[in-house]
Design an enzyme around this catalytic site. Structure first.
Site, PDB file in Angstrom:
ATOM      1  N   ASP A 338      -9.058   0.723  -0.334  1.00  0.00           N
ATOM      2  CA  ASP A 338      -8.129   1.826  -0.604  1.00  0.00           C
ATOM      3  C   ASP A 338      -7.194   2.077   0.578  1.00  0.00           C
ATOM      4  O   ASP A 338      -7.485   1.701   1.708  1.00  0.00           O
ATOM      5  CB  ASP A 338      -8.913   3.119  -0.853  1.00  0.00           C
ATOM      6  CG  ASP A 338      -9.606   3.135  -2.206  1.00  0.00           C
ATOM      7  OD1 ASP A 338      -9.621   2.087  -2.874  1.00  0.00           O
ATOM      8  OD2 ASP A 338     -10.132   4.202  -2.575  1.00  0.00           O
ATOM      9  N   HIS A 388      -3.110   4.119  -5.948  1.00  0.00           N
ATOM     10  CA  HIS A 388      -3.905   5.119  -5.218  1.00  0.00           C
ATOM     11  C   HIS A 388      -3.020   6.316  -4.852  1.00  0.00           C
ATOM     12  O   HIS A 388      -3.278   7.003  -3.872  1.00  0.00           O
ATOM     13  CB  HIS A 388      -4.510   4.475  -3.971  1.00  0.00           C
ATOM     14  CG  HIS A 388      -5.624   5.254  -3.335  1.00  0.00           C
ATOM     15  ND1 HIS A 388      -6.680   5.781  -4.057  1.00  0.00           N
ATOM     16  CD2 HIS A 388      -5.874   5.589  -2.034  1.00  0.00           C
ATOM     17  CE1 HIS A 388      -7.512   6.405  -3.216  1.00  0.00           C
ATOM     18  NE2 HIS A 388      -7.037   6.325  -2.000  1.00  0.00           N
ATOM     19  N   HIS A 392      -1.570  10.600  -1.409  1.00  0.00           N
ATOM     20  CA  HIS A 392      -3.006  10.820  -1.247  1.00  0.00           C
ATOM     21  C   HIS A 392      -3.427  12.290  -1.384  1.00  0.00           C
ATOM     22  O   HIS A 392      -4.209  12.827  -0.587  1.00  0.00           O
ATOM     23  CB  HIS A 392      -3.457  10.269   0.122  1.00  0.00           C
ATOM     24  CG  HIS A 392      -4.880   9.769   0.114  1.00  0.00           C
ATOM     25  ND1 HIS A 392      -5.972  10.579   0.352  1.00  0.00           N
ATOM     26  CD2 HIS A 392      -5.385   8.534  -0.110  1.00  0.00           C
ATOM     27  CE1 HIS A 392      -7.081   9.858   0.288  1.00  0.00           C
ATOM     28  NE2 HIS A 392      -6.756   8.611   0.007  1.00  0.00           N
ATOM     29  N   HIS A 479     -11.990   0.589   2.981  1.00  0.00           N
ATOM     30  CA  HIS A 479     -10.597   0.912   3.312  1.00  0.00           C
ATOM     31  C   HIS A 479     -10.034  -0.156   4.246  1.00  0.00           C
ATOM     32  O   HIS A 479     -10.617  -0.377   5.323  1.00  0.00           O
ATOM     33  CB  HIS A 479     -10.517   2.289   3.966  1.00  0.00           C
ATOM     34  CG  HIS A 479     -11.008   3.395   3.079  1.00  0.00           C
ATOM     35  ND1 HIS A 479     -12.356   3.663   2.916  1.00  0.00           N
ATOM     36  CD2 HIS A 479     -10.337   4.257   2.277  1.00  0.00           C
ATOM     37  CE1 HIS A 479     -12.496   4.667   2.057  1.00  0.00           C
ATOM     38  NE2 HIS A 479     -11.293   5.051   1.643  1.00  0.00           N
TER      39      HIS A 479
HETATM   40 NI    NI Z   1      -8.001   7.006  -0.247  1.00  0.00          NI
END
Ligand code: NI
Length: 526
Positions: A338, A388, A392, A479
Site C-alpha cells: 500500500d 488506495h 489517504h 507498505h
Molecule cells: Ni495506506
C-alpha cells in the site's frame, strides 16, 4: 552453462571407454550389447554441430544394437541447465491420505503448462474424491516446498496412502524442453508407479506430446521389436515376444516414457509387465538413434535433431505476473503493498522479477503523480493494481462527493500514467462501511495478515509475521514506502515458498476476475 547435461555426463564418457574395449577386443563376440563409441559433443574443442553430423559408424565397429542398461542414470537437469521454469506443487494432507504432486511449466502461457496443469488437476482431484474428500490444497506438507522446479526433494515417509508426482527435466536445448513425470501410488507397504511419461514441447513450433508421440502411427510394433531385442540380449526375455498380447493402451503407456539422448532413445520397460503396460521393476532399454530413426514421427525427428544439436537452452520469457496459476489446485498467497509508489518501489519490482513473484500494489494517487514510470513498470510486469485513494483519508468520515472524488481522481491518475485502471479499492486504514462500499464502484480488498510493517519493527520481524501468519488464500498487508519492508521481501517469498505457497496476485486468487463492485474480500477462496 545452459547446454543439456546429456552432452557432458560423466557416465557417457565412461561408456565410450567400454565401447572401445568391446569393439577392439571382442568384435566377433555375439551379443556384445555395447553400441558404437558415443560422441561427446561437449568435450573441449568439439563442435556440437559437427559432432551431430559425423557419420555414425565405420565398417570396423560393432553394429549398433538395442541394449539394456541396468541402473541407467535418468537425467535430471538443474536450474542452471534449465533456467526460467516455474515450479508447481499441489499438496494435500487428509487423515486417510497424502498427495504431493510436483511438475514444472514454462513461464507465461504455454501448451505444455496448460496440458500438465489440466492433467494433474484431474489426477489429484480424482484421488481425493476416491478417498471421499474434495480437493483442498494445503501447505507445510511437502518437504522443500515450492523450491526450484523439479529439484530432487526429500521423500516423505510412507504414511498410509499417498499419491506422489515426481518431475525431472531431462532435456533443455534450443526451444525444446523435455520433462519426465512419474506418478507413484502408495497403499500401505505397496508402492506402484502407476504412470510414467516424458513430455516434450517445442516453444518455437508449439508442438508437444509425450514419448508415444515421437513415433509414427503404426510403427509401434517395430519399436517394440527393438525393445524386445534389447531385453533378449540381456537375457531378460525368452524367444517369445515379451509384448505379445499387449493392449494398444499398454503399448502407448510403455512408449510414453521415452527419453531421447544424443545417441539413443531410452525406454523404461517394466521387467514384469502386464498387457496394460504397467508392471513392476523397470529397466532402461537403449536403442541407437539410427535404428529407431525410420519409425520416428516428424515430431520425433525434430526432437531427436534438437537433442543431438545440443544448442544452449533458450527459455521462453514472460512478464513476472503472467504465469497462469489455478489457486483451487495449488495453495496461493498474495503479498500486497500500500501507499506507493515510492522511491523504494523500483528496487521491490526488481526483487519480484528476480524471484518471479507477482504482487498486488494499492496505489495512492498523489504518489502515482510523482512516479508515473514506476506505474508503467508495474503494468508491464503484470502485477496487480488497486486504488488506495488520492490523499489517504478515512473514507467513512467524508461526504459522498468527496469519497467519489478520492477514488475517481486516483483512477484518472493511474490511467494517465499507464493507460490502465485499477480493478479494486483498498480503503485507507481498512476504514469501510456499507455507504463506502456502495459508492466505491469497485470490489473492496482488505487483508487477513497484517505485518504492521509501518511501525518499522525490523525486516526480520516483518518477514517472520508474513511467513508464519499466512494460510491458504491469505492476503498479506505491507507498505512499499518503507525500506525495511522492501528489504524483507526476498526472505518473505523464499519463506512462503518453503512452506508450499505459490505467490499470486489477489485477482489470480479469484480466477483472474475479482468479485463484483462493493463486494468485500479479505482473503482468497479457501
Ligand atoms: Ni495506506
Amino acid at each position: 552453462m545452459t547446454r543439456s547435461r546429456w552432452g557432458r555426463r560423466p557416465a557417457a564418457r565412461g561408456r565410450v571407454g567400454l565401447a572401445l574395449t568391446c569393439a577392439a577386443v571382442v568384435a566377433a563376440l555375439v551379443g556384445c550389447s555395447v553400441a558404437r563409441p558415443a560422441v561427446d559433443a561437449s568435450q573441449p574443442g568439439d563442435d556440437a554441430s559437427a559432432a551431430a553430423s559425423t557419420p555414425p559408424a565405420s565398417s570396423t565397429e560393432v553394429p549398433p544394437q538395442p541394449r539394456v542398461d541396468v541402473g541407467y542414470p535418468m537425467p535430471r537437469l538443474g536450474p542452471e541447465e534449465a533456467p526460467g521454469l516455474v515450479a508447481r506443487l499441489a499438496a494435500m494432507a487428509a487423515p486417510e491420505f497424502t498427495v504431493v504432486a510436483r511438475w514444472a511449466t514454462p513461464p507465461g502461457a504455454s501448451v505444455l503448462g496448460d496440458a500438465l496443469d489440466t492433467r494433474f488437476a484431474e489426477m489429484v482431484r480424482g484421488y481425493a474424491e476416491e478417498h471421499g474428500h474434495e480437493w483442498s490444497p494445503g501447505v507445510d506438507i511437502a518437504p522443500g516446498g515450492v523450491g526450484a522446479p523439479c529439484a530432487r526433494h526429500p521423500l516423505t515417509e510412507p504414511v498410509g496412502a499417498s499419491l506422489t508426482v515426481d518431475c525431472a527435466i531431462v532435456t533443455a536445448t534450443g526451444t525444446l524442453l523435455g520433462e519426465r513425470l512419474v506418478v507413484i501410488r502408495r497403499d500401505g507397504a505397496t508402492a506402484t508407479a502407476v504412470d510414467r511419461a516424458t513430455w516434450y514441447a517445442d516453444a518455437a513450433t508449439g508442438e508437444f506430446g509425450d514419448g508415444a508421440a515421437l513415433y509414427r502411427p503404426g510403427a509401434e510394433a517395430r519399436v517394440l521389436a527393438l525393445l524386445a531385442e534389447g531385453l533378449r540380449s540381456a537375457g531378460l526375455a525368452g524367444s517369445a515376444d515379451p509384448f505379445a498380447g499387449f493392449t494398444p493402451e499398454g503399448v502407448r503407456r510403455i512408449l510414453a516414457d521415452t527419453v531421447v539422448t544424443a545417441d539413443d532413445i531410452v525406454v523404461q520397460v517394466p521387467l514384469i509387465a502386464t498387457p496394460d503396460g504397467r508392471g513392476r521393476g523397470i529397466v532402461a532399454v537403449l536403442v541407437p538413434a539410427r535404428l529407431v530413426a525410420p519409425f520416428l514421427s516428424p515430431f520425433g525427428v525434430a526432437v531427436q535433431a534438437a537433442v543431438s544439436g545440443a544448442a544452449p537452452y533458450a527459455p521462453a520469457t514472460a512478464p513476472t505476473g503472467a504465469d497462469r496459476v489455478d489457486c483451487t489446485l495449488v495453495a496461493c498467497v498474495s503479498i500486497t503493498f500500500d501507499d506507493g509508489p515510492s522511491r523504494h518501489t523500483e528496487a521491490l519490482i526488481d526483487a519480484l522479477r528476480d524471484l518471479r513473484a507477482p504482487a498486488t500494489f494499492f496505489l495512492q494517487g498523489v504518489n502515482v503523480e510523482d512516479h508515473p514510470d514506476v506505474v508503467g513498470r508495474l503494468v508491464a510486469e503484470e502485477h496487480g493494481l488497486g486504488n488506495h485513494t488520492w490523499g489517504h483519508p478515512y473514507l467513512t468520515k467524508l461526504p459522498d462527493p468527496e469519497v467519489r472524488a478520492e477514488i475517481e481522481r486516483t483512477q484518472e491518475g493511474i490511467e494517465a500514467a499507464a493507460e490502465v485502471q485499477a480493478t479494486s479499492l483498498r480503503p485507507p486504514y481498512g476504514d469501510v462501511d456499507q455507504r463506502v462500499r456502495d459508492l466505491a464502484g469497485l470490489p473492496i480488498v482488505l487483508w487477513d495478515v497484517d505485518t504492521d510493517d509501518w511501525q518499522e519493527p525490523g525486516s526480520d520481524v516483518v518477514a517472520e509475521r508474513a511467513i508464519s501468519w499466512s494460510s491458504r488464500g491469505s492476503i498479506v498487508l505491507m507498505h512499499d514506502t518503507h525500506e525495511e519492508t522492501v528489504a524483507a521481501v526476498p526472505g518473505i517469498i523464499d519463506g512462503l515458498r518453503d512452506r508450499g505457497f505459490t505467490l499470486a496476485t489477489v485477482s489470480d486468487q479469484f480466477g483472474g476476475v475479482l468479485p463484483g463492485s462493493g463486494t468485500l474480500v479479505s482473503h482468497g477462496p479457501r
